[in-house]
Design an enzyme around this catalytic site. Structure first.
Site, PDB file in Angstrom:
ATOM      1  N   ASN A   1      53.325  20.899  42.814  1.00  0.00           N
ATOM      2  CA  ASN A   1      52.892  20.089  43.964  1.00  0.00           C
ATOM      3  C   ASN A   1      54.131  19.782  44.803  1.00  0.00           C
ATOM      4  OD1 ASN A   1      51.926  18.236  45.760  1.00  0.00           O
ATOM      5  ND2 ASN A   1      51.626  16.595  44.249  1.00  0.00           N
TER       6      ASN A   1
ATOM      7  N   LYS B   1      54.321  18.318  47.678  1.00  0.00           N
ATOM      8  CA  LYS B   1      54.263  17.069  48.470  1.00  0.00           C
ATOM      9  C   LYS B   1      54.799  17.329  49.884  1.00  0.00           C
ATOM     10  CE  LYS B   1      54.681  14.683  44.129  1.00  0.00           C
ATOM     11  NZ  LYS B   1      54.950  13.456  43.411  1.00  0.00           N
TER      12      LYS B   1
ATOM     13  N   HIS C   1      45.222  12.733  44.759  1.00  0.00           N
ATOM     14  CA  HIS C   1      46.566  12.496  44.207  1.00  0.00           C
ATOM     15  C   HIS C   1      46.908  11.016  44.370  1.00  0.00           C
ATOM     16  CE1 HIS C   1      50.882  12.439  43.715  1.00  0.00           C
ATOM     17  NE2 HIS C   1      50.723  13.525  42.986  1.00  0.00           N
TER      18      HIS C   1
ATOM     19  N   GLU D   1      49.432   9.464  45.249  1.00  0.00           N
ATOM     20  CA  GLU D   1      50.108   9.060  46.498  1.00  0.00           C
ATOM     21  C   GLU D   1      49.099   8.918  47.632  1.00  0.00           C
ATOM     22  OE1 GLU D   1      53.007  12.154  46.239  1.00  0.00           O
ATOM     23  OE2 GLU D   1      53.902  11.120  44.548  1.00  0.00           O
TER      24      GLU D   1
ATOM     25  N   GLU E   1      47.466  12.146  35.696  1.00  0.00           N
ATOM     26  CA  GLU E   1      48.822  11.782  36.095  1.00  0.00           C
ATOM     27  C   GLU E   1      48.968  10.264  36.090  1.00  0.00           C
ATOM     28  OE1 GLU E   1      50.738  15.116  38.627  1.00  0.00           O
ATOM     29  OE2 GLU E   1      49.550  13.853  39.941  1.00  0.00           O
TER      30      GLU E   1
ATOM     31  N   GLY F   1      57.325  10.969  39.451  1.00  0.00           N
ATOM     32  CA  GLY F   1      58.580  10.885  40.181  1.00  0.00           C
ATOM     33  C   GLY F   1      59.522   9.818  39.643  1.00  0.00           C
TER      34      GLY F   1
ATOM     35  N   SER G   1      56.584  13.604  35.951  1.00  0.00           N
ATOM     36  CA  SER G   1      57.938  13.879  35.435  1.00  0.00           C
ATOM     37  C   SER G   1      57.982  15.029  34.424  1.00  0.00           C
ATOM     38  CB  SER G   1      58.550  12.616  34.843  1.00  0.00           C
ATOM     39  OG  SER G   1      58.682  11.615  35.845  1.00  0.00           O
TER      40      SER G   1
HETATM   41  P1  PGA Z   1      56.606  14.614  39.503  1.00  0.00           P
HETATM   42  O1  PGA Z   1      55.245  14.597  40.380  1.00  0.00           O
HETATM   43  O2  PGA Z   1      56.540  15.850  38.655  1.00  0.00           O
HETATM   44  O3  PGA Z   1      57.714  14.672  40.514  1.00  0.00           O
HETATM   45  O4  PGA Z   1      56.606  13.388  38.695  1.00  0.00           O
HETATM   46  C1  PGA Z   1      54.039  14.986  39.815  1.00  0.00           C
HETATM   47  C2  PGA Z   1      52.941  14.876  40.834  1.00  0.00           C
HETATM   48  O5  PGA Z   1      52.961  13.948  41.656  1.00  0.00           O
HETATM   49  O6  PGA Z   1      52.013  15.708  40.850  1.00  0.00           O
END
Ligand code: PGA
Length: 256
Positions: free
Chosen positions: A14, A16, A101, A103, A173, A179, A218
């Site tokens: 992903n 982003k 997602h 976010e 997630e 992140g 992560s």
């Molecule tokens: P990350 O993000 O691997 O940077 O933690 C995962 C995601 O948001 O899908």
């Protein structure tokens, strides 16, 4: 009896709001041999670039690379400033899309009901939704993980039939691990992914054993193997560690 290894592993990056279109093109070209290697090992490989980089990736990556959008509107056209519709994605050959997602849930008021509307039209249009669910840190600490995730799954997939959800992918997630470098333990990942499959089985019956459930948050080359060794974790949704081709390659190599 269905064995977990009958579900193809899926590694989905992903991106982003990262990468210029020129950078996405460079990555797509460099990824070609990796997609081949993944295919030989029964693994699906994909990325979800920004809208503006979708065409560059689709045109330059291997045809077996999964290329998905990060969001879509549930109407196919109209007065929705700033939005992109399913026919617009399909015109570019895009047939996968992330939905819900965290976010987007946090910054764009993406509710379970909105996710449901989007998932329904994606499936009606033969596209594959990757439905993201997961609890916040406060919910985790209050012991509400399963209640939150169950609600997200039940409302997000409401009114769908077992035939329709066959291709669907669900990504667990935990928001507190996205992140942040704070991984959920493999025990938590397995426990919640298995729980999601139990909810799916309750809603849709035995097709639940065909639905891929990913872990995300992560995930890095150093820890991906442990997650994918869990029987109910069928792959990973990876943010930060999917951005550089070397790291993306290491993610793949470590699960071969
Ligand atoms: P990350 O993000 O691997 O940077 O933690 C995962 C995601 O948001 O899908």
């Amino acid at each position: 009896m269905w064995f977990a290894n009958m579900r193809r592993k899926l590694l989905l990056g992903n991106w982003k709001m990262n990468k210029l279109s020129s950078e996405a093109k460079e990555f797509a070209i460099a990824s070609r041999p990796l997609v081949q290697k993944a295919k030989e090992n029964n693994i699906d490989l994909g990325v979800t670039p920004t809208y503006l980089s979708l065409a560059a990736v689709k045109e330059n990556a291997s045809k077996d690379m999964i290329v998905g959008a990060q969001n879509v509107h549930f109407n196919d056209h109209g007065a929705f400033t700033g939005e992109v519709s399913i026919p617009m994605l399909k015109e570019f050959g895009i047939d996968w899309c992330l939905i819900g997602h965290s976010e987007r849930r946090t910054y764009d008021n993406e509710t379970n009901e909105k996710c449901n509307a989007k998932i329904k039209v994606l499936i009606e249009n033969n596209m594959v939704p990757v439905y993201c669910v997961g609890e916040t840190l406060a919910q985790f600490e209050a012991g509400q993980t399963k209640a939150v995730v169950e609600e997200q799954v039940r409302v997000g997939l409401k009114d769908l039939t077992s035939l329709q959800v066959k291709e669907l992918v669900v990504a667990y997630e935990p928001v507190w691990s996205i992140g942040t470098g704070k991984n959920a333990s493999t025990e938590i990942a397995e426990d919640v992914c298995k729980f999601i499959r139990d909810v799916l089985r309750d809603m849709f019956g035995s097709v639940a054993d065909e639905i891929r459930v990913l872990y995300g948050g992560s995930v890095k080359p150093e820890n991906i193997k442990a997650y994918l060794s869990c029987p109910d974790v069928d792959g990973a949704l990876v943010g930060g560690a999917s951005l550089k081709i070397d790291s993306y390659e290491a993610l793949l190599n470590n699960i071969l």
